[in-house]
Motif scaffolding. Structure first.
Motif, PDB file in Angstrom:
ATOM      1  N   PRO A 179       0.913  -1.280   0.223  1.00 38.46           N
ATOM      2  CA  PRO A 179       0.136   0.043   0.042  1.00 38.46           C
ATOM      3  C   PRO A 179       0.825   1.428   0.118  1.00 38.46           C
ATOM      4  N   PRO A 180       0.622   2.307  -0.809  1.00 32.92           N
ATOM      5  CA  PRO A 180       1.315   3.606  -0.790  1.00 32.92           C
ATOM      6  C   PRO A 180       1.956   4.240   0.437  1.00 32.92           C
ATOM      7  N   SER A 181       0.676   4.061   1.310  1.00 31.75           N
ATOM      8  CA  SER A 181       1.150   4.463   2.889  1.00 31.75           C
ATOM      9  C   SER A 181       2.042   3.832   3.727  1.00 31.75           C
ATOM     10  N   LEU A 182       2.381   2.551   3.100  1.00 37.10           N
ATOM     11  CA  LEU A 182       3.296   1.710   3.827  1.00 37.10           C
ATOM     12  C   LEU A 182       4.741   1.823   3.240  1.00 37.10           C
ATOM     13  N   LEU A 183       4.945   2.353   2.098  1.00 40.33           N
ATOM     14  CA  LEU A 183       6.122   2.637   1.400  1.00 40.33           C
ATOM     15  C   LEU A 183       7.042   3.838   2.294  1.00 40.33           C
ATOM     16  N   ARG A 184       8.474   3.352   2.307  1.00 43.00           N
ATOM     17  CA  ARG A 184       9.420   4.128   3.037  1.00 43.00           C
ATOM     18  C   ARG A 184      10.519   4.537   2.102  1.00 43.00           C
ATOM     19  N   VAL A 185      10.670   5.871   2.189  1.00 38.34           N
ATOM     20  CA  VAL A 185      11.810   6.449   1.103  1.00 38.34           C
ATOM     21  C   VAL A 185      12.747   7.137   1.966  1.00 38.34           C
ATOM     22  N   LEU A 186      14.017   7.108   1.890  1.00 35.26           N
ATOM     23  CA  LEU A 186      14.919   7.681   2.787  1.00 35.26           C
ATOM     24  C   LEU A 186      15.804   8.737   1.831  1.00 35.26           C
ATOM     25  N   ASP A 187      16.018   9.958   2.335  1.00 36.73           N
ATOM     26  CA  ASP A 187      16.898  10.831   1.422  1.00 36.73           C
ATOM     27  C   ASP A 187      18.003  11.172   2.603  1.00 36.73           C
ATOM     28  N   VAL A 188      19.286  10.804   1.904  1.00 38.73           N
ATOM     29  CA  VAL A 188      20.417  10.851   2.727  1.00 38.73           C
ATOM     30  C   VAL A 188      21.041  12.297   2.597  1.00 38.73           C
ATOM     31  N   ILE A 199       9.882  14.998  -3.636  1.00 38.46           N
ATOM     32  CA  ILE A 199       9.554  13.433  -3.586  1.00 38.46           C
ATOM     33  C   ILE A 199       8.085  13.529  -2.988  1.00 38.46           C
ATOM     34  N   ARG A 200       7.607  14.342  -2.055  1.00 33.34           N
ATOM     35  CA  ARG A 200       6.214  14.326  -1.470  1.00 33.34           C
ATOM     36  C   ARG A 200       5.356  14.735  -2.568  1.00 33.34           C
ATOM     37  N   SER A 201       5.688  15.377  -3.589  1.00 33.60           N
ATOM     38  CA  SER A 201       4.843  15.909  -4.753  1.00 33.60           C
ATOM     39  C   SER A 201       4.510  14.729  -5.667  1.00 33.60           C
ATOM     40  N   THR A 202       5.517  13.774  -5.894  1.00 30.03           N
ATOM     41  CA  THR A 202       5.381  12.465  -6.397  1.00 30.03           C
ATOM     42  C   THR A 202       4.781  11.264  -5.696  1.00 30.03           C
ATOM     43  N   LEU A 203       5.072  11.164  -4.346  1.00 37.29           N
ATOM     44  CA  LEU A 203       4.611  10.165  -3.611  1.00 37.29           C
ATOM     45  C   LEU A 203       3.820  10.804  -2.246  1.00 37.29           C
ATOM     46  N   PRO A 204       2.633  11.230  -2.478  1.00 37.69           N
ATOM     47  CA  PRO A 204       1.814  11.928  -1.695  1.00 37.69           C
ATOM     48  C   PRO A 204       1.501  11.171  -0.328  1.00 37.69           C
ATOM     49  N   HIS A 205       1.598   9.734  -0.451  1.00 38.18           N
ATOM     50  CA  HIS A 205       1.063   8.790   0.639  1.00 38.18           C
ATOM     51  C   HIS A 205       2.359   8.300   1.489  1.00 38.18           C
ATOM     52  N   ALA A 206       3.467   8.195   0.626  1.00 36.18           N
ATOM     53  CA  ALA A 206       4.536   7.580   1.274  1.00 36.18           C
ATOM     54  C   ALA A 206       5.127   8.132   2.715  1.00 36.18           C
ATOM     55  N   SER A 207       5.783   7.295   3.648  1.00 31.07           N
ATOM     56  CA  SER A 207       6.497   7.587   4.730  1.00 31.07           C
ATOM     57  C   SER A 207       7.761   8.324   4.135  1.00 31.07           C
ATOM     58  N   LEU A 208       8.136   9.611   4.447  1.00 33.33           N
ATOM     59  CA  LEU A 208       9.472  10.025   4.065  1.00 33.33           C
ATOM     60  C   LEU A 208      10.347  10.321   5.167  1.00 33.33           C
ATOM     61  N   TYR A 209      11.770  10.021   5.023  1.00 32.45           N
ATOM     62  CA  TYR A 209      12.640  10.291   6.086  1.00 32.45           C
ATOM     63  C   TYR A 209      13.850  11.224   5.511  1.00 32.45           C
ATOM     64  N   GLY A 210      14.451  11.636   6.591  1.00 32.72           N
ATOM     65  CA  GLY A 210      15.627  12.448   5.982  1.00 32.72           C
ATOM     66  C   GLY A 210      16.647  12.448   7.071  1.00 32.72           C
ATOM     67  N   THR A 211      17.978  12.436   6.700  1.00 41.49           N
ATOM     68  CA  THR A 211      19.040  12.385   7.630  1.00 41.49           C
ATOM     69  C   THR A 211      19.893  13.561   7.142  1.00 41.49           C
ATOM     70  N   ASP A 212      20.532  14.256   8.129  1.00 39.56           N
ATOM     71  CA  ASP A 212      21.670  15.229   7.894  1.00 39.56           C
ATOM     72  C   ASP A 212      22.621  15.439   8.966  1.00 39.56           C
TER      73      ASP A 212
END
Length: 351
Positions: A179-188, A199-212
């Motif tokens: 399900p789209p809401s269970l997809l997880r994408v990380l931006d390093v 990415i949010r514009s392309t994957l509006p329902h995915a769980s997004l993560y970021g590290t810095d």
């Protein structure tokens, strides 16, 4: 508005940003030569190379437009430009230039304000990249960064970032049963969050993560990302060489404009970590500077880049074999693309 009119508006919008960037660089360079002259080690760029660059820019904008028409992202993303930020921070760019010129002239590459804490960071990170004030470790730097990068690339930085979106969306089809809401994408090394916003514009329902590594840039990213619809991405301060996630956790991992600012050992360590945290069948997408292997005709510009800006690891990056590094980590079926001044590597973890 018709598609033709929208396209013309977009082209005019980008052309205006390009001219503005060129004018800023021309005026600031002339002022620098008057106020704080430095030894010029750059190589004049032949007219033929300039024509190649212009054609590459035209091609980038056409691909950007076509991806919006294919539904990879909405047309509104093409015009994503904060005038409020521009009028607020552009004067700061000018006020900061004398410090940048002085730092470049005196080769002060680890010059930080007294209130900036530089302890606990990798030595390669404690640098005034681009001669910018406080490197990546202050709110001032974070506030000016996106505008500075847009000026550097003549208004095309976001268009280059968006080139990761089509392969990201297409390769996530491997997980079509999720399900789209269970997809997880990380931006390093997510910086100010511009890539995560796209990415949010392309994957509006995915769980997004970021590290810095930078707390200041993460504060800026939270400010930006909290203003857009959808679940706010989860951001963590972390060294990308030691990602704080479980093995096989993400369906996809991205990294934009990171690897040219790393020594070779760190590049390999981060690639290894991205392999570890991405799921079997998942994708790792890198967007970074062009290299000599894919753009030999632009080698003079690459040399000028590290001569003009403080980019201590770029000279090694120019000839580094990123495909070999990805394969060494375990990635397969590696595709490369070039758009304008950036290259892209789309690597897959065996299922």
């Amino acid at each position: 508005m018709s598609d033709t009119l929208t396209k013309l508006t977009y082209q005019s919008f980008q052309q205006g940003k390009n001219y503005f960037g060129l004018a800023h660089k021309l005026i600031s360079t002339r002022l620098m030569n008057l106020i704080s002259p430095t030894e010029n080690k750059t190589t004049p760029i032949p007219t033929g190379v300039l024509l190649i660059i212009q054609q590459r820019l035209n091609n980038l904008l056409e691909v950007d437009w076509q991806d919006s028409q294919r539904g990879i992202y909405s047309e509104s993303l093409l015009f994503d430009n904060s005038w409020e930020d521009f009028f607020k921070y552009y004067p700061m760019v000018w006020f900061d230039l004398p410090q940048i010129w002085e730092r470049a002239k005196n080769k002060k590459h680890q010059d930080f304000s007294s209130g900036v804490n530089t302890e606990g960071y990798p030595s390669y990170y404690v640098q005034n990249f681009h001669h910018q004030t406080d490197g990546y470790l202050s709110d001032l730097s974070a506030n000016m960064y996106d505008l500075q990068v847009e000026i550097l690339f003549g208004g095309s930085a976001d268009a280059m970032r968006r080139r990761i979106l089509a392969p990201l969306k297409e390769n996530l089809n491997f997980f079509a049963d999720v399900p789209p809401s269970l997809l997880r994408v990380l931006d390093v090394a997510c910086g100010t969050g511009r890539t995560l916003k796209a990415i949010r514009s392309t994957l509006p329902h995915a769980s997004l993560y970021g590290t810095d590594l930078s707390p200041a840039y993460l504060r800026k990213a939270n400010e930006l990302l909290s203003q857009i619809p959808g679940e706010v991405p989860q951001l963590l301060q972390a060294n990308s060489e030691e990602l704080p996630y479980l093995d096989n956790y993400f369906h996809a991992v991205t990294s934009v404009f990171l690897f040219h600012e790393l020594p070779g050992v760190a590049r390999q360590n981060i690639i290894n970590e991205c392999f570890r945290v991405v799921k079997p069948g998942g994708t790792f997408i890198i967007c970074d500077s062009i290299q000599v292997s894919d753009s030999p005709e632009l080698e003079p510009m690459m040399h000028n880049f590290y001569e003009t800006f403080h980019e201590p690891y770029y000279r090694h990056y120019m000839t580094d074999d990123l495909v070999e590094r990805l394969q060494k980590a375990g990635f397969e079926n590696i595709e490369t693309q070039v758009h304008f001044m950036s290259k892209y590597l789309i690597a897959h973890k065996p299922a």
